[in-house]
Motif scaffolding. Structure first.
Motif, PDB file in Angstrom:
ATOM      1  N   VAL A  91      48.187 137.333  49.016  1.00 14.45           N
ATOM      2  CA  VAL A  91      48.794 136.240  48.247  1.00 14.45           C
ATOM      3  C   VAL A  91      47.867 135.021  48.276  1.00 14.45           C
ATOM      4  O   VAL A  91      47.664 134.353  47.253  1.00 14.45           O
ATOM      5  N   ALA A  92      47.275 134.747  49.435  1.00 17.03           N
ATOM      6  CA  ALA A  92      46.323 133.630  49.533  1.00 17.03           C
ATOM      7  C   ALA A  92      45.125 133.863  48.614  1.00 17.03           C
ATOM      8  O   ALA A  92      44.677 132.940  47.919  1.00 17.03           O
ATOM      9  N   GLN A 109      44.017 127.408  34.842  1.00 15.38           N
ATOM     10  CA  GLN A 109      44.215 125.960  34.853  1.00 15.38           C
ATOM     11  C   GLN A 109      45.330 125.505  35.801  1.00 15.38           C
ATOM     12  O   GLN A 109      46.138 124.653  35.467  1.00 15.38           O
ATOM     13  N   LEU A 110      45.351 126.094  36.979  1.00 18.38           N
ATOM     14  CA  LEU A 110      46.323 125.668  37.979  1.00 18.38           C
ATOM     15  C   LEU A 110      45.849 124.368  38.618  1.00 18.38           C
ATOM     16  O   LEU A 110      44.666 124.158  38.822  1.00 18.38           O
ATOM     17  N   LYS A 111      46.802 123.533  38.939  1.00 17.58           N
ATOM     18  CA  LYS A 111      46.517 122.293  39.652  1.00 17.58           C
ATOM     19  C   LYS A 111      47.099 122.419  41.057  1.00 17.58           C
ATOM     20  O   LYS A 111      47.987 123.231  41.300  1.00 17.58           O
ATOM     21  N   LEU A 112      46.608 121.610  41.960  1.00 22.78           N
ATOM     22  CA  LEU A 112      47.083 121.642  43.336  1.00 22.78           C
ATOM     23  C   LEU A 112      48.595 121.438  43.403  1.00 22.78           C
ATOM     24  O   LEU A 112      49.293 122.113  44.169  1.00 22.78           O
ATOM     25  N   VAL A 113      49.119 120.553  42.593  1.00 25.68           N
ATOM     26  CA  VAL A 113      50.560 120.299  42.573  1.00 25.68           C
ATOM     27  C   VAL A 113      51.334 121.564  42.183  1.00 25.68           C
ATOM     28  O   VAL A 113      52.444 121.787  42.662  1.00 25.68           O
ATOM     29  N   ASP A 114      50.753 122.399  41.329  1.00 19.09           N
ATOM     30  CA  ASP A 114      51.395 123.652  40.903  1.00 19.09           C
ATOM     31  C   ASP A 114      51.537 124.643  42.055  1.00 19.09           C
ATOM     32  O   ASP A 114      52.394 125.529  42.006  1.00 19.09           O
ATOM     33  N   LEU A 115      50.690 124.502  43.075  1.00 17.36           N
ATOM     34  CA  LEU A 115      50.722 125.415  44.217  1.00 17.36           C
ATOM     35  C   LEU A 115      51.729 124.990  45.282  1.00 17.36           C
ATOM     36  O   LEU A 115      52.032 125.766  46.180  1.00 17.36           O
ATOM     37  N   LEU A 128      55.684 131.316  47.130  1.00 12.64           N
ATOM     38  CA  LEU A 128      54.583 130.905  48.006  1.00 12.64           C
ATOM     39  C   LEU A 128      55.082 129.956  49.096  1.00 12.64           C
ATOM     40  O   LEU A 128      54.717 130.102  50.271  1.00 12.64           O
ATOM     41  N   ASP A 129      55.921 129.011  48.722  1.00 11.61           N
ATOM     42  CA  ASP A 129      56.477 128.076  49.703  1.00 11.61           C
ATOM     43  C   ASP A 129      57.313 128.815  50.746  1.00 11.61           C
ATOM     44  O   ASP A 129      57.195 128.561  51.950  1.00 11.61           O
ATOM     45  N   TRP A 160      65.623 135.671  57.344  1.00 12.72           N
ATOM     46  CA  TRP A 160      66.545 136.093  56.290  1.00 12.72           C
ATOM     47  C   TRP A 160      66.068 135.626  54.920  1.00 12.72           C
ATOM     48  O   TRP A 160      66.466 136.191  53.884  1.00 12.72           O
ATOM     49  N   ALA A 161      65.221 134.621  54.877  1.00  9.50           N
ATOM     50  CA  ALA A 161      64.695 134.124  53.601  1.00  9.50           C
ATOM     51  C   ALA A 161      63.827 135.156  52.885  1.00  9.50           C
ATOM     52  O   ALA A 161      63.562 135.027  51.687  1.00  9.50           O
ATOM     53  N   THR A 162      63.411 136.216  53.582  1.00  9.94           N
ATOM     54  CA  THR A 162      62.642 137.262  52.912  1.00  9.94           C
ATOM     55  C   THR A 162      63.474 137.941  51.824  1.00  9.94           C
ATOM     56  O   THR A 162      62.924 138.450  50.856  1.00  9.94           O
ATOM     57  N   TYR A 163      64.797 137.919  52.003  1.00  4.64           N
ATOM     58  CA  TYR A 163      65.670 138.495  50.978  1.00  4.64           C
ATOM     59  C   TYR A 163      65.730 137.622  49.731  1.00  4.64           C
ATOM     60  O   TYR A 163      66.183 138.068  48.681  1.00  4.64           O
ATOM     61  N   LEU A 164      65.291 136.395  49.822  1.00  2.10           N
ATOM     62  CA  LEU A 164      65.133 135.521  48.657  1.00  2.10           C
ATOM     63  C   LEU A 164      63.684 135.554  48.163  1.00  2.10           C
ATOM     64  O   LEU A 164      63.428 135.550  46.955  1.00  2.10           O
ATOM     65  N   LEU A 165      62.752 135.604  49.106  1.00  2.00           N
ATOM     66  CA  LEU A 165      61.328 135.623  48.764  1.00  2.00           C
ATOM     67  C   LEU A 165      60.965 136.809  47.880  1.00  2.00           C
ATOM     68  O   LEU A 165      60.308 136.648  46.848  1.00  2.00           O
ATOM     69  N   TRP A 166      61.369 137.998  48.280  1.00  2.00           N
ATOM     70  CA  TRP A 166      60.925 139.203  47.580  1.00  2.00           C
ATOM     71  C   TRP A 166      61.354 139.234  46.108  1.00  2.00           C
ATOM     72  O   TRP A 166      60.514 139.420  45.234  1.00  2.00           O
ATOM     73  N   PRO A 167      62.648 139.036  45.785  1.00  2.00           N
ATOM     74  CA  PRO A 167      62.994 139.069  44.354  1.00  2.00           C
ATOM     75  C   PRO A 167      62.380 137.911  43.571  1.00  2.00           C
ATOM     76  O   PRO A 167      62.078 138.051  42.380  1.00  2.00           O
ATOM     77  N   THR A 168      62.169 136.784  44.227  1.00  2.00           N
ATOM     78  CA  THR A 168      61.527 135.649  43.563  1.00  2.00           C
ATOM     79  C   THR A 168      60.094 136.002  43.187  1.00  2.00           C
ATOM     80  O   THR A 168      59.647 135.738  42.068  1.00  2.00           O
TER      81      THR A 168
END
Length: 189
Positions: free
Chosen positions: A64-65, A78-84, A104-105, A130-138
């Protein structure tokens, strides 16, 4: 190498690392569910499964990095730092890129807490994990909405396999008979 060739290389690296990261994070999620069962799978102990889970998660995180870094360097993206850092502010496909930023966050928080697991304590670790259950579908939605290959048959098939694996593992975990098996059985006393 010309700047067009470099841009093409960054784009290809970004695409490839994103796809492989999705597969590894899927594997990590499934293995995490399996590891909690305490049952042997294919002759592997619970500890071996946990090691594979961590390896897949850390490798996926590294990819991912590389995905984010290569697309940040790609002049076409054209990604900006704020977009990351801040979701849903990108000029291009703000919803889909915002989901990627949100993933990513979440990945950053989960990774830091996982690496500091012994310092934050088991309750904090479990709550954040438990946030992995939100991370993965996102992350999956991000790939389906902004991925260059999202419309191809092979990527849709890959996404379907990933979804099937996670749904099967979660369904198995939520099954009424789960409570009487493996790890849960040893902790009812």
């Amino acid at each position: 190498m010309t700047s067009a060739a470099m841009a093409s290389a960054y784009w290809a690296l970004g695409r490839g690392t994103g796809i492989v990261a999705l597969v590894l994070l899927t594997i990590s999620l499934v293995l995490g569910i399996v590891a909690r069962s305490g049952r042997r799978v294919s002759g592997l102990s619970r500890f071996s499964i946990s090691d594979l889970h961590r390896t897949a998660a850390l490798t996926g995180t590294g990819l991912v990095a590389a995905h984010v870094g290569s697309l940040f360097l790609d002049p076409y993206a054209q990604l900006k730092l704020v977009d990351l850092v801040f979701p849903f502010l990108a000029a291009y496909r703000p919803l889909w890129l915002g989901l990627g930023t949100l993933a990513l966050d979440l990945l950053g928080v989960i990774t830091v807490v996982s690496l500091l697991r012994h310092r934050v304590g088991p309750k904090s670790f479990k709550a954040v994990h438990w946030a992995t259950y939100l991370l993965w579908p996102t992350a999956l939605l991000h790939a389906l909405g902004s991925g260059t290959d999202a419309g191809t048959a092979w990527f849709r098939a890959l996404a379907a396999i990933c979804v099937s694996a996670v749904v099967t593992a979660v369904g198995w975990r939520l099954a009424p008979s789960y409570a009487g098996r493996g790890w849960a059985r040893h902790h009812r006393r």
